[in-house]
Write a protein that holds these residues in place. Structure first.
Motif, PDB file in Angstrom:
ATOM      1  N   ASN A  10       0.849  -1.190   0.000  1.00 48.75           N
ATOM      2  CA  ASN A  10       0.000   0.000   0.000  1.00 48.75           C
ATOM      3  C   ASN A  10       0.885   1.240   0.000  1.00 48.75           C
ATOM      4  OD1 ASN A  10      -2.460  -1.592   0.383  1.00 48.75           O
ATOM      5  ND2 ASN A  10      -1.571  -2.042   2.365  1.00 48.75           N
TER       6      ASN A  10
ATOM      7  N   TYR B 296       0.923   5.409  -0.983  1.00 49.76           N
ATOM      8  CA  TYR B 296       0.186   6.634  -1.308  1.00 49.76           C
ATOM      9  C   TYR B 296       1.183   7.719  -1.701  1.00 49.76           C
ATOM     10  CZ  TYR B 296      -4.283   5.114   0.694  1.00 49.76           C
ATOM     11  OH  TYR B 296      -5.467   4.479   0.946  1.00 49.76           O
TER      12      TYR B 296
ATOM     13  N   MET C 235      10.291   3.166  -9.622  1.00 47.01           N
ATOM     14  CA  MET C 235       9.080   2.500 -10.122  1.00 47.01           C
ATOM     15  C   MET C 235       9.402   1.701 -11.387  1.00 47.01           C
ATOM     16  SD  MET C 235       6.054   5.289  -9.604  1.00 47.01           S
ATOM     17  CE  MET C 235       5.219   5.466  -8.048  1.00 47.01           C
TER      18      MET C 235
ATOM     19  N   ARG D 158       6.799  -4.397 -10.048  1.00 50.66           N
ATOM     20  CA  ARG D 158       5.370  -4.103 -10.019  1.00 50.66           C
ATOM     21  C   ARG D 158       4.957  -3.224 -11.195  1.00 50.66           C
ATOM     22  NH1 ARG D 158       4.292  -3.038  -3.663  1.00 50.66           N
ATOM     23  NH2 ARG D 158       4.121  -5.232  -3.116  1.00 50.66           N
ATOM     24  N   GLU D 159       3.657  -3.299 -11.500  1.00 49.99           N
ATOM     25  CA  GLU D 159       3.092  -2.473 -12.569  1.00 49.99           C
ATOM     26  C   GLU D 159       2.330  -1.322 -11.905  1.00 49.99           C
ATOM     27  OE1 GLU D 159       2.245  -0.584 -15.632  1.00 49.99           O
ATOM     28  OE2 GLU D 159       3.462  -2.370 -15.896  1.00 49.99           O
ATOM     29  N   PHE D 160       2.889  -0.118 -11.993  1.00 52.28           N
ATOM     30  CA  PHE D 160       2.296   1.043 -11.339  1.00 52.28           C
ATOM     31  C   PHE D 160       1.345   1.825 -12.245  1.00 52.28           C
ATOM     32  CE2 PHE D 160       6.007   0.252  -8.661  1.00 52.28           C
ATOM     33  CZ  PHE D 160       5.411   0.290  -7.408  1.00 52.28           C
TER      34      PHE D 160
ATOM     35  N   LEU E  40       0.487   5.780 -12.338  1.00 53.48           N
ATOM     36  CA  LEU E  40       0.947   6.453 -11.116  1.00 53.48           C
ATOM     37  C   LEU E  40       2.158   7.367 -11.347  1.00 53.48           C
ATOM     38  CD1 LEU E  40      -0.165   6.591  -8.283  1.00 53.48           C
ATOM     39  CD2 LEU E  40       1.388   4.778  -7.617  1.00 53.48           C
TER      40      LEU E  40
ATOM     41  N   PHE F 100      -1.335   3.224  -4.718  1.00 53.20           N
ATOM     42  CA  PHE F 100      -1.160   1.858  -5.215  1.00 53.20           C
ATOM     43  C   PHE F 100      -1.560   0.959  -4.046  1.00 53.20           C
ATOM     44  CE2 PHE F 100       1.443  -1.980  -5.697  1.00 53.20           C
ATOM     45  CZ  PHE F 100       1.208  -2.314  -7.010  1.00 53.20           C
TER      46      PHE F 100
ATOM     47  N   GLU G 122      -1.997  -3.860  -5.683  1.00 57.45           N
ATOM     48  CA  GLU G 122      -1.958  -4.000  -7.139  1.00 57.45           C
ATOM     49  C   GLU G 122      -2.945  -3.100  -7.900  1.00 57.45           C
ATOM     50  OE1 GLU G 122       0.506  -5.943  -8.497  1.00 57.45           O
ATOM     51  OE2 GLU G 122       1.096  -6.510  -6.482  1.00 57.45           O
TER      52      GLU G 122
ATOM     53  N   VAL H   2      -4.385   0.729  -8.890  1.00 58.48           N
ATOM     54  CA  VAL H   2      -3.873   2.098  -8.950  1.00 58.48           C
ATOM     55  C   VAL H   2      -5.047   3.083  -8.907  1.00 58.48           C
ATOM     56  CG1 VAL H   2      -2.599   3.755 -10.378  1.00 58.48           C
ATOM     57  CG2 VAL H   2      -1.846   1.374 -10.262  1.00 58.48           C
ATOM     58  N   TYR H   3      -4.921   4.099  -8.066  1.00 59.88           N
ATOM     59  CA  TYR H   3      -5.914   5.164  -7.939  1.00 59.88           C
ATOM     60  C   TYR H   3      -5.203   6.475  -8.228  1.00 59.88           C
ATOM     61  CZ  TYR H   3      -8.516   1.595  -5.373  1.00 59.88           C
ATOM     62  OH  TYR H   3      -9.165   0.450  -5.012  1.00 59.88           O
TER      63      TYR H   3
END
Length: 173
Positions: A22, A24, A62, A67-69, A72, A111, A114, A116-117
């Protein structure tokens, strides 16, 4: 900052990104020293690690991450602070509570496990995300309900199969 120092920071950030489910990204620029200290204290109490990062170094971390961001990295403009948390909604709750007194921090993106916001308009959705513990509690509550029906049917029927079936069919209807 030398090239070696930058490489080391990127490695450390990449490790942080790998170790935390998690993440932010927030803008806390413009907060005075007292307010920043209050935010850091609130994060500490909620078991959230707050760090200020350089956008270019975080973007490289990143890219280096497994990981797939998604989109983001597109929010890495201006001032960026990273919040790492074990609980998906904890940073959102801290930001929302803090915003009652101040217009910052602004949520740039997150994130979460997994997903994305992007954008400050996602804050309420992130606050509403249930933690694993809350989900487990809900599931246990749902599983206990039918078990309670069976136990009460056993008690009220006197233990005879016909009585148990009759009691359970009455509870369903």
């Amino acid at each position: 900052m030398t090239r070696e120092e930058k490489s080391q920071v990127i490695e450390e950030l990449t490790a942080q990104l790998a170790d935390n489910a998690n993440i932010y990204l927030a803008d806390i620029s413009g907060l005075n020293a007292v307010t920043t200290s209050d935010l850091r204290r609130a994060c500490f109490k909620a078991n959230i690690k707050l760090a200020i990062v350089k956008n270019t170094l975080l973007a490289k971390a990143m890219e280096a991450s497994d990981r797939e961001f998604g989109d983001l990295p597109t929010v890495l403009k201006g001032n960026t602070s990273v919040m790492y948390s074990e609980t998906g909604n904890a940073p959102a709750k801290v930001i929302k509570a803090f915003r009652k007194k101040s217009e910052k921090p602004l949520l740039k993106g997150a994130f979460i496990e997994e997903a994305v916001y992007i954008g400050d308009n996602q804050l309420d959705a992130l606050v509403d995300i249930k933690s694993r513990e809350e989900l487990l509690g809900d599931i246990i509550g749902l599983l206990q309900s039918p078990a309670k029906n069976v136990i009460s049917a056993l008690k009220s029927s006197g233990g005879k199969l016909a009585g148990i079936l009759k009691t359970l069919s009455e509870k369903e209807g």
